[in-house]
Design a protein around this motif. Structure first.
Motif, PDB file in Angstrom:
ATOM      1  N   GLY A 260       0.820  -1.208   0.000  1.00  0.00           N
ATOM      2  CA  GLY A 260       0.000   0.000   0.000  1.00  0.00           C
ATOM      3  C   GLY A 260       0.856   1.263   0.000  1.00  0.00           C
ATOM      4  N   SER A 261       1.949   1.241   0.748  1.00  0.00           N
ATOM      5  CA  SER A 261       2.873   2.386   0.764  1.00  0.00           C
ATOM      6  C   SER A 261       3.506   2.602  -0.599  1.00  0.00           C
ATOM      7  CB  SER A 261       3.966   2.180   1.816  1.00  0.00           C
ATOM      8  OG  SER A 261       3.413   2.163   3.106  1.00  0.00           O
ATOM      9  N   VAL A 262       3.895   1.515  -1.250  1.00  0.00           N
ATOM     10  CA  VAL A 262       4.475   1.624  -2.588  1.00  0.00           C
ATOM     11  C   VAL A 262       3.458   2.264  -3.532  1.00  0.00           C
ATOM     12  CG1 VAL A 262       5.306   0.327  -4.604  1.00  0.00           C
ATOM     13  CG2 VAL A 262       6.089  -0.304  -2.305  1.00  0.00           C
ATOM     14  N   TYR A 263       2.229   1.743  -3.510  1.00  0.00           N
ATOM     15  CA  TYR A 263       1.194   2.286  -4.383  1.00  0.00           C
ATOM     16  C   TYR A 263       0.954   3.775  -4.101  1.00  0.00           C
ATOM     17  CZ  TYR A 263      -0.159  -2.408  -5.989  1.00  0.00           C
ATOM     18  OH  TYR A 263      -0.188  -3.662  -6.555  1.00  0.00           O
ATOM     19  N   PHE A 264       0.961   4.131  -2.828  1.00  0.00           N
ATOM     20  CA  PHE A 264       0.748   5.533  -2.462  1.00  0.00           C
ATOM     21  C   PHE A 264       1.849   6.418  -3.047  1.00  0.00           C
ATOM     22  CE2 PHE A 264       1.253   9.230   0.258  1.00  0.00           C
ATOM     23  CZ  PHE A 264      -0.044   9.710   0.318  1.00  0.00           C
ATOM     24  N   PHE A 265       3.101   5.971  -2.927  1.00  0.00           N
ATOM     25  CA  PHE A 265       4.227   6.782  -3.390  1.00  0.00           C
ATOM     26  C   PHE A 265       4.261   6.947  -4.908  1.00  0.00           C
ATOM     27  CE2 PHE A 265       5.692   6.762   0.849  1.00  0.00           C
ATOM     28  CZ  PHE A 265       6.610   7.802   0.952  1.00  0.00           C
ATOM     29  N   VAL A 266       3.640   6.032  -5.630  1.00  0.00           N
ATOM     30  CA  VAL A 266       3.609   6.182  -7.095  1.00  0.00           C
ATOM     31  C   VAL A 266       2.278   6.769  -7.576  1.00  0.00           C
ATOM     32  CG1 VAL A 266       5.326   4.381  -7.495  1.00  0.00           C
ATOM     33  CG2 VAL A 266       2.888   3.778  -7.525  1.00  0.00           C
ATOM     34  N   GLY A 267       1.453   7.205  -6.646  1.00  0.00           N
ATOM     35  CA  GLY A 267       0.206   7.877  -7.015  1.00  0.00           C
ATOM     36  C   GLY A 267      -0.957   6.962  -7.320  1.00  0.00           C
ATOM     37  N   ARG A 268      -0.843   5.699  -6.957  1.00  0.00           N
ATOM     38  CA  ARG A 268      -1.952   4.748  -7.185  1.00  0.00           C
ATOM     39  C   ARG A 268      -2.788   4.681  -5.905  1.00  0.00           C
ATOM     40  NH1 ARG A 268       0.692  -0.599  -9.712  1.00  0.00           N
ATOM     41  NH2 ARG A 268      -1.449  -1.307  -9.314  1.00  0.00           N
ATOM     42  N   TYR A 269      -3.488   5.763  -5.635  1.00  0.00           N
ATOM     43  CA  TYR A 269      -4.170   5.923  -4.356  1.00  0.00           C
ATOM     44  C   TYR A 269      -5.303   4.927  -4.151  1.00  0.00           C
ATOM     45  CZ  TYR A 269      -1.423  10.163  -4.612  1.00  0.00           C
ATOM     46  OH  TYR A 269      -0.387  11.034  -4.744  1.00  0.00           O
ATOM     47  N   ASP A 270      -6.038   4.594  -5.193  1.00  0.00           N
ATOM     48  CA  ASP A 270      -7.120   3.611  -5.061  1.00  0.00           C
ATOM     49  C   ASP A 270      -6.557   2.236  -4.723  1.00  0.00           C
ATOM     50  OD1 ASP A 270      -9.041   5.517  -5.560  1.00  0.00           O
ATOM     51  OD2 ASP A 270      -9.223   5.023  -7.698  1.00  0.00           O
ATOM     52  N   ASP A 271      -5.466   1.864  -5.400  1.00  0.00           N
ATOM     53  CA  ASP A 271      -4.823   0.581  -5.099  1.00  0.00           C
ATOM     54  C   ASP A 271      -4.268   0.578  -3.679  1.00  0.00           C
ATOM     55  OD1 ASP A 271      -5.385  -0.567  -7.575  1.00  0.00           O
ATOM     56  OD2 ASP A 271      -3.547   0.239  -8.468  1.00  0.00           O
ATOM     57  N   ALA A 272      -3.697   1.707  -3.272  1.00  0.00           N
ATOM     58  CA  ALA A 272      -3.161   1.803  -1.914  1.00  0.00           C
ATOM     59  C   ALA A 272      -4.266   1.595  -0.891  1.00  0.00           C
ATOM     60  CB  ALA A 272      -2.481   3.154  -1.708  1.00  0.00           C
ATOM     61  N   ALA A 273      -5.402   2.236  -1.100  1.00  0.00           N
ATOM     62  CA  ALA A 273      -6.528   2.089  -0.185  1.00  0.00           C
ATOM     63  C   ALA A 273      -7.040   0.653  -0.165  1.00  0.00           C
ATOM     64  CB  ALA A 273      -7.647   3.054  -0.578  1.00  0.00           C
ATOM     65  N   ARG A 274      -7.087   0.037  -1.346  1.00  0.00           N
ATOM     66  CA  ARG A 274      -7.595  -1.350  -1.448  1.00  0.00           C
ATOM     67  C   ARG A 274      -6.711  -2.321  -0.666  1.00  0.00           C
ATOM     68  NH1 ARG A 274      -5.860  -5.163  -4.558  1.00  0.00           N
ATOM     69  NH2 ARG A 274      -4.760  -3.749  -5.956  1.00  0.00           N
ATOM     70  N   VAL A 275      -5.396  -2.269  -0.882  1.00  0.00           N
ATOM     71  CA  VAL A 275      -4.538  -3.236  -0.180  1.00  0.00           C
ATOM     72  C   VAL A 275      -4.400  -2.898   1.292  1.00  0.00           C
ATOM     73  CG1 VAL A 275      -3.271  -3.997  -2.233  1.00  0.00           C
ATOM     74  CG2 VAL A 275      -2.342  -2.157  -0.847  1.00  0.00           C
ATOM     75  N   ASN A 276      -4.454  -1.620   1.641  1.00  0.00           N
ATOM     76  CA  ASN A 276      -4.417  -1.273   3.066  1.00  0.00           C
ATOM     77  C   ASN A 276      -5.661  -1.753   3.787  1.00  0.00           C
ATOM     78  OD1 ASN A 276      -1.849  -0.134   3.436  1.00  0.00           O
ATOM     79  ND2 ASN A 276      -2.519   1.790   2.518  1.00  0.00           N
ATOM     80  N   ALA A 277      -6.796  -1.748   3.106  1.00  0.00           N
ATOM     81  CA  ALA A 277      -8.025  -2.277   3.700  1.00  0.00           C
ATOM     82  C   ALA A 277      -7.933  -3.770   3.945  1.00  0.00           C
ATOM     83  CB  ALA A 277      -9.221  -1.953   2.812  1.00  0.00           C
ATOM     84  N   LEU A 278      -7.194  -4.476   3.090  1.00  0.00           N
ATOM     85  CA  LEU A 278      -6.998  -5.916   3.262  1.00  0.00           C
ATOM     86  C   LEU A 278      -6.056  -6.232   4.418  1.00  0.00           C
ATOM     87  CD1 LEU A 278      -6.611  -6.993  -0.480  1.00  0.00           C
ATOM     88  CD2 LEU A 278      -8.599  -7.385   1.026  1.00  0.00           C
TER      89      LEU A 278
END
Length: 167
Positions: A148-166
């Motif tokens: 989720g942190s990786v996704y956040f840093f590359v601007g993939r905020y929806d993916d970051a939220a999805r994996v952080n929710a998991l």
């Protein structure tokens, strides 16, 4: 109980333990004591683990994993990633997906700090697959959070939220 004797008392012989077991536990004991005192000698600990690489009876995957973590702390990122990946390969070969996932997670964390987000995501995807395979849910959650942190840093905020929710 015997491992506790080695760790708590720093003794170098325990009936039923091999010399290598005692040496590894002794290294861990010194590291824990130094950490508690705020006086960790990472370079000295790394040298001790490098010496164990020459010992054919050493649990090579575990030694490589511990050495990778120490090299990460010392700032030798290339060596840390290389050793963590070798440890992961050996853990997988030995049928230990949980430890393999931890080694991949370590390599991914180093790649993340190097801003190599593509490599970090690839390593974390594999770590997550292995931790779920081994039902290692604690590390699985940590790895999802890291992804989720990786996704956040590359601007993939929806993916970051999805994996952080998991996680």
């Amino acid at each position: 109980h015997r491992a506790g004797e080695v760790l708590l008392h720093g003794i170098d012989e325990v009936e039923g333990f091999g010399d290598l077991d005692v040496r590894v536990l002794g290294l861990e004991s010194r590291k824990l004591r130094a950490h508690a005192l705020g006086d960790v000698d990472f370079a000295g600990a790394a040298a001790d683990y490098r010496a164990l690489l020459d010992d054919a009876s050493a649990p090579r995957a575990l030694v490589l994993y511990r050495l990778a973590d120490l090299e990460r702390r010392l700032g030798d990122d290339a060596a840390a990633v290389s050793r963590a990946l070798e440890a992961a390969r050996l853990f997988q070969r030995d049928g230990d997906p949980g430890q393999a996932s931890e080694a991949l997670n370590l390599a991914a964390r180093v790649e993340f700090t190097r801003a190599n987000y593509t490599a970090a995501a690839r390593l974390l995807d594999e770590a997550i697959r292995l931790s779920s395979q081994g039902a290692d849910w604690e590390h699985h959650a940590e790895q999802l959070g890291n992804l989720g942190s990786v996704y956040f840093f590359v601007g993939r905020y929806d993916d970051a939220a999805r994996v952080n929710a998991l996680a």
